[in-house]
Design a protein around this motif. Structure first.
Motif, PDB file in Angstrom:
ATOM      1  N   GLY A 458       0.812  -1.198   0.000  1.00  0.00           N
ATOM      2  CA  GLY A 458       0.000   0.000   0.000  1.00  0.00           C
ATOM      3  C   GLY A 458       0.849   1.253   0.000  1.00  0.00           C
ATOM      4  N   TRP A 459       0.168   2.378   0.215  1.00  0.00           N
ATOM      5  CA  TRP A 459       0.867   3.664   0.239  1.00  0.00           C
ATOM      6  C   TRP A 459       1.691   3.783   1.514  1.00  0.00           C
ATOM      7  CZ3 TRP A 459       1.279   7.046  -3.652  1.00  0.00           C
ATOM      8  CH2 TRP A 459       0.376   6.941  -4.711  1.00  0.00           C
ATOM      9  N   ARG A 460       2.839   4.432   1.392  1.00  0.00           N
ATOM     10  CA  ARG A 460       3.716   4.656   2.528  1.00  0.00           C
ATOM     11  C   ARG A 460       4.522   5.927   2.302  1.00  0.00           C
ATOM     12  NH1 ARG A 460       8.596   0.178   1.924  1.00  0.00           N
ATOM     13  NH2 ARG A 460       9.529   1.037   0.011  1.00  0.00           N
ATOM     14  N   LEU A 461       5.096   6.440   3.366  1.00  0.00           N
ATOM     15  CA  LEU A 461       5.961   7.611   3.305  1.00  0.00           C
ATOM     16  C   LEU A 461       7.411   7.162   3.223  1.00  0.00           C
ATOM     17  CD1 LEU A 461       4.332   9.917   6.011  1.00  0.00           C
ATOM     18  CD2 LEU A 461       4.199  10.183   3.542  1.00  0.00           C
ATOM     19  N   CYS A 462       8.196   7.850   2.419  1.00  0.00           N
ATOM     20  CA  CYS A 462       9.608   7.521   2.291  1.00  0.00           C
ATOM     21  C   CYS A 462      10.403   8.811   2.116  1.00  0.00           C
ATOM     22  CB  CYS A 462       9.855   6.562   1.119  1.00  0.00           C
ATOM     23  SG  CYS A 462       9.476   7.246  -0.500  1.00  0.00           S
ATOM     24  N   LEU A 463      11.642   8.760   2.562  1.00  0.00           N
ATOM     25  CA  LEU A 463      12.585   9.868   2.410  1.00  0.00           C
ATOM     26  C   LEU A 463      13.520   9.536   1.265  1.00  0.00           C
ATOM     27  CD1 LEU A 463      13.631  12.561   3.725  1.00  0.00           C
ATOM     28  CD2 LEU A 463      15.315  11.130   4.900  1.00  0.00           C
ATOM     29  N   ARG A 464      13.636  10.451   0.318  1.00  0.00           N
ATOM     30  CA  ARG A 464      14.476  10.175  -0.838  1.00  0.00           C
ATOM     31  C   ARG A 464      15.120  11.466  -1.347  1.00  0.00           C
ATOM     32  NH1 ARG A 464      11.974   9.699  -6.603  1.00  0.00           N
ATOM     33  NH2 ARG A 464      13.892  10.882  -6.861  1.00  0.00           N
TER      34      ARG A 464
END
Length: 750
Positions: A458-464
C-alpha cells in the motif's frame, strides 16, 4: 433584544425576562433564556393563514407609500403546492416593500390581503428556475422562518427582476442576532467579573449542559436554504442533528467513527463549524460556567472534551466564538487546577493557536491519539536505513519531518537535498514542504479497496533524494552513502532511464560486490530481476520459436523406453533452472547470457571494499544521461495573442537538462539545459511559466508545485563554472560478451 423579537419569530418559543429593575446600577443586561418547548400537538406551529395575519395587520394596498420597490401581477403557488403538484398556480397582485412581501387578490384599494412574508437578514432567495414538468413557468422562491412563497412568471426577465429586488432588500437588512449571541456579548462585556458571568450562566439554561434536544441553532443560519450536498439536510436541520450526535457520544461504545462523522460534516458545511464549537462549549458548561463536580471526570463528560480537542486541531473558530471559547477554557482551568480537565484546556488552547486549517479530517488513529492528548507515530521508510518512526501531531509539516530525519541520519551537512515522498509500488509523489503529514495519513486511510489491493504494502511515506545527485566526497562510514546507493538502485530497476547494456551489467556487478564482497561459488546469488531492470531482461529474450507439431504415439513410446533421451532432457531441465529463476524475461538463453556477463564482471572486482563499490556505483549512475529524471504529464498552452490548441506533452526533469516529448515517445521534441533557463515560477492554479532565453513556455499540471520545487533545486545547483563539477568518467569493468550457454552457470542460481 427588541430587534431580534421581530414578528417573524414565534414569541412563545423563548422566555425572556428583563431583570434591569431587579439589579440596580450600571451593568450588563441580565436575560433569562430557556430552551424552546412544545406545549402540544396543536400549538407547535401556526397555520399558514394565521401566521401571516398575525405578522402584519390588515391594511389596504400601499400604493401611496414611498417604500414600495416593485409590484405587479404574478402567479403564486398555492399552499402545499410542493406536496400537491397537480394544483395550478393562482394569479395574485404582489407588492414588495422594505419590510415585507405582500400579496393581494387585486390591484384596487379594497383588495383582500392573501398573505405576507416579513423579510429579515436570514431570509433566502433561490431562482429563477424553470420546471417544465410541473408548471412550465419561471419561478423565484423566497423562504422565511415559517413558510416560503414561490413567485411564478411566464417571462424570464420578469422573474429575474423580482429575484434581484428581493435579494437587494434582504441584503440591506441589519444582521439578526440570536439570544445566544446577545448572551455571549454580555459575557464579554463582563470582563473578568466571575460573579457576573456565573449569574448569566445560572439564569440562562441555553448556555449550560442539557440532556434534552435542541430545536433551533445557537447561531443565525439562513432559512430555507436547500441541502448543500448529497446526503445533507438544510443547514438549520443539520445543526439540530449535530447536537443529537453530540448527545449520542456520551453512550457510544466506539466514539471514533462518530467523531469522524461529525468532523466530516463540519468540513463539508463550513457554516456549521462555529455552531459546533458553541454546542461543545454549552455541553461542557455547568450552572456557574465551568462543569459541575465530580461529573467532569466521568467518561461520558470527557467525550465532549475529546471532540473539542479534535475540532481545535482541525478548524479555526470565528472571532466572537473564539473569544468565548478561550474564556470558557480559562474559567474551567481555574475551577479545576491540577486535574485532567486542566490538561485538556491547555491542550485545546495550544491547538487553537497553531491550527491553520486542514485539507482532510483526522484519521481514526489520529482521533484516538488526540483523545488521549498524545502524539501520533508516523513510519517513514529510508533506503539503506530501514523504517524510522517519527512522532508528529496535527500541525507537523512534511518539511519538519524531513529536517528531523536528515538530522537523525547525519545528513545535515550534505550537498544533496532530500524530501518526503508518498509511494506505492512504482508510483511516487513528492510532498510540498507545507503539507500536513496528518492529512497524508488520512488520505492513506481513505484509499479505496481496489487501490489497497493493487499493492502488497500500500501507500507509505519515504525519504528520498530530491534534486541533483552529488556523489563526491561521501563519508564511507555514514548513512548517506548506503542511503543514496539503495535509492539509485531502486531508480535503475524502474528504468529511470534505462542505461546502456554494458553500464547496466557493470552496475549489477558493483552491487553484487557491495552486498556479498568478493565472488565465491558458494555465495547465495540474488535473482536476476533484482539486479537488472525488466526492460533489460526483455531485450535479452529471443523471439519464441514456432510451436511444434504434436508428437505421434510412436515418438512418445520411444521417449518412454529410451534412457538416453530422458537423461538428456533432465540435463537440459537442470541447466535451464537457473535461467527460469532469473525473472520473467530470463526464460531462454538470453537470461543466462546476461547472468554470465554480470558474474564475469563481479569476478574482476575482487579486492574492492564495500564503501568503494557503493561510491563507484553512484559515480557511474550519475553519468547515465537522464539519471533520476522525473516525468510529468503536462498541457502546453499557447502564449500567442490569438491562442492555439493546447498540446498534451510529457515533461522530463533530469539532472542536467529538461525535455518535452510526446506521450509514448522516447525522443524529445525540445531539450534545454538549466543554464539557459531564466526562471520557473507559478503563475496560477496548476499553471507554471518557464522562461528560456527570450521565449516563454506555459504549462499546466496538477503537480506544478512539485515541478517548480524540483526545477528550482536544479537551477540552484547549476553554476557558471558547472563544467568543473562534472564527474570524472568511471572506467567500466571489462565484461565478457554474453553467450547463449555457459557451463559456469550450471551450479549457480541468479
Amino acid at each position: 433584544m427588541d430587534s431580534f423579537l421581530s414578528p417573524c419569530l414565534d414569541r412563545s418559543a423563548w422566555k425572556l425576562v428583563d431583570n434591569r429593575e431587579k439589579c440596580p446600577g450600571p451593568g450588563p443586561l441580565e436575560v433569562t433564556l430557556t430552551q424552546p418547548g412544545r406545549s402540544g400537538p396543536g400549538s407547535d406551529r401556526l397555520q399558514g393563514s394565521e401566521e401571516t395575519k398575525s405578522l402584519i395587520p390588515e391594511r389596504g394596498l400601499p400604493e401611496e407609500e414611498p417604500d414600495v420597490i416593485v409590484k405587479g401581477w404574478l402567479q403564486r403557488e398555492p399552499r402545499g403546492g410542493s406536496a400537491r403538484p397537480w394544483l395550478p398556480p393562482r394569479r395574485a397582485w404582489f407588492v414588495l416593500t422594505r419590510d415585507s412581501l405582500d400579496q393581494f387578490s387585486g390591484s384596487g384599494r379594497g383588495a383582500r390581503r392573501l398573505g405576507s412574508l416579513v423579510l429579515t437578514s436570514l431570509c433566502s432567495v433561490s431562482g429563477p428556475e424553470r420546471k417544465p414538468k410541473e408548471t412550465g413557468l419561471w419561478s423565484v422562491t423566497v423562504s422565511g422562518r415559517k413558510h416560503s412563497v414561490r413567485l411564478c412568471s411566464s417571462r424570464l426577465a420578469e422573474a429575474a427582476r423580482w429575484g434581484a429586488a428581493l435579494r437587494s432588500v434582504i441584503a440591506g437588512k441589519a444582521p439578526l442576532e440570536t439570544p445566544t449571541q446577545l448572551l455571549l456579548r454580555d459575557i464579554q462585556e463582563s470582563g473578568g467579573d466571575s460573579e457576573a458571568v456565573a449569574l448569566i450562566y445560572r439564569r440562562n439554561p441555553i448556555l449550560r449542559h442539557t440532556s434534552s434536544a435542541l430545536y433551533a441553532p445557537l447561531l443565525p443560519l439562513p432559512y430555507g436554504v436547500g441541502p448543500p450536498g448529497p446526503g445533507y439536510a438544510p443547514l438549520r436541520e443539520e445543526a439540530v442533528r449535530l447536537f443529537l450526535a453530540l448527545q449520542a457520544l456520551e453512550g457510544a461504545r466506539r466514539p471514533g467513527p462518530l467523531m469522524q462523522g461529525v468532523l466530516q460534516t463540519c468540513r463539508d458545511l463550513p457554516a456549521l463549524r462555529d455552531e459546533l464549537f458553541l454546542q461543545l462549549a454549552k455541553q461542557t458548561s455547568g450552572p456557574a460556567g465551568p462543569p459541575e463536580s465530580p461529573a467532569p471526570n466521568s467518561p461520558a463528560a470527557l467525550r465532549y472534551w475529546q471532540l473539542l480537542c479534535c475540532m481545535s486541531c482541525t478548524f479555526r473558530p470565528g472571532g466572537v466564538v473564539r473569544r468565548h471559547l478561550l474564556g470558557h477554557l480559562e474559567r474551567t482551568e481555574k475551577a479545576f487546577p491540577d486535574t485532567e480537565l486542566a490538561e485538556y484546556t491547555r491542550f485545546i488552547r495550544k491547538a487553537l493557536g497553531r491550527t491553520r486549517g486542514r485539507e482532510l479530517v483526522p484519521s481514526l488513529a489520529e482521533i484516538s491519539a488526540l483523545s488521549q492528548r498524545q502524539e501520533l507515530l508516523c513510519t517513514v521508510h529510508c533506503p539503506g536505513a530501514g523504517a524510522c518512526s517519527v512522532a508528529i501531531d496535527s500541525h507537523t509539516t512534511a518539511s519538519e519531518v524531513t529536517r528531523e530525519l536528515v538530522g537523525r541520519l547525519g545528513l545535515a551537512r550534505s550537498r544533496n537535498a532530500f524530501a518526503l515522498y508518498e509511494q506505492m509500488g512504482s508510483q511516487e509523489r513528492a510532498l510540498a514542504g507545507g503539507a500536513l503529514v496528518a492529512d497524508v495519513l488520512t488520505r492513506f486511510e481513505n484509499l479505496t479497496a481496489e487501490e489497497a489491493e493493487s499493492s502488497d504494502s500500500g501507500w507509505r511515506l519515504c525519504l528520498r533524494l530530491h534534486g541533483p545527485l552529488h556523489p563526491e566526497g561521501l563519508p564511507p562510514d555514514g548513512h548517506e552513502l548506503p542511503f543514496l546507493f539503495e535509492q539509485a538502485h531502486a531508480l535503475l530497476l524502474r528504468g529511470r532511464p534505462p542505461p546502456p547494456e554494458d553500464t547496466l551489467r557493470a552496475l549489477a556487478a558493483l552491487r553484487l560486490q557491495s552486498l556479498h564482497r568478493d565472488f565465491s561459488p558458494l555465495a547465495p546469488l540474488p535473482r536476476l530481476d533484482r539486479l537488472l531492470p525488466a526492460s533489460a531482461l526483455t531485450r535479452e529474450t529471443p523471439p519464441c520459436p514456432a510451436p511444434r507439431a504434436p508428437p505421434t504415439a510412436a515418438l512418445l513410446a520411444g521417449a518412454l523406453w529410451s534412457p538416453g533421451l530422458a537423461k538428456r532432457r533432465a540435463e537440459r531441465a537442470r541447466r535451464g533452472g537457473a535461467v527460469r529463476s532469473g525473472g520473467p524475461g530470463a526464460r531462454d538463453g538470453g537470461g543466462a547470457g546476461a547472468a554470465a556477463a554480470v558474474l564475469g564482471g563481479w569476478k574482476q572486482l575482487r579486492g574492492m571494499g564495500q564503501a568503494e563499490a557503493m561510491a563507484t556505483y553512484l559515480a557511474l549512475a550519475a553519468q547515465c544521461p537522464g539519471f533520476g529524471a522525473a516525468r510529468y504529464d503536462v498541457l502546453e498552452l499557447s502564449t500567442e495573442t490569438g491562442g492555439g490548441v493546447p498540446q498534451q506533452l510529457c515533461l522530463g526533469v533530469g539532472a542536467k537538462t529538461m525535455s518535452l516529448s510526446r506521450p509514448g515517445e522516447t525522443e524529445p521534441i525540445h531539450s534545454v539545459s538549466y543554464g539557459h533557463v531564466a526562471a520557473c515560477q507559478l503563475t496560477g492554479p496548476h499553471t507554471l511559466t518557464l522562461k528560456v532565453g527570450d521565449s516563454q513556455l506555459l504549462l499546466q499540471s496538477p503537480q506544478v508545485e512539485e515541478i517548480v520545487h524540483l526545477v528550482n533545486a536544479y537551477l540552484a545547483s547549476s553554476t557558471p563554472d558547472r563544467s568543473c563539477n562534472v564527474v570524472t568518467p568511471i572506467e567500466l569493468p571489462t565484461i565478457p560478451s554474453p553467450v547463449s550457454q555457459n557451463p559456469g552457470l550450471d551450479d549457480h542460481q541468479v
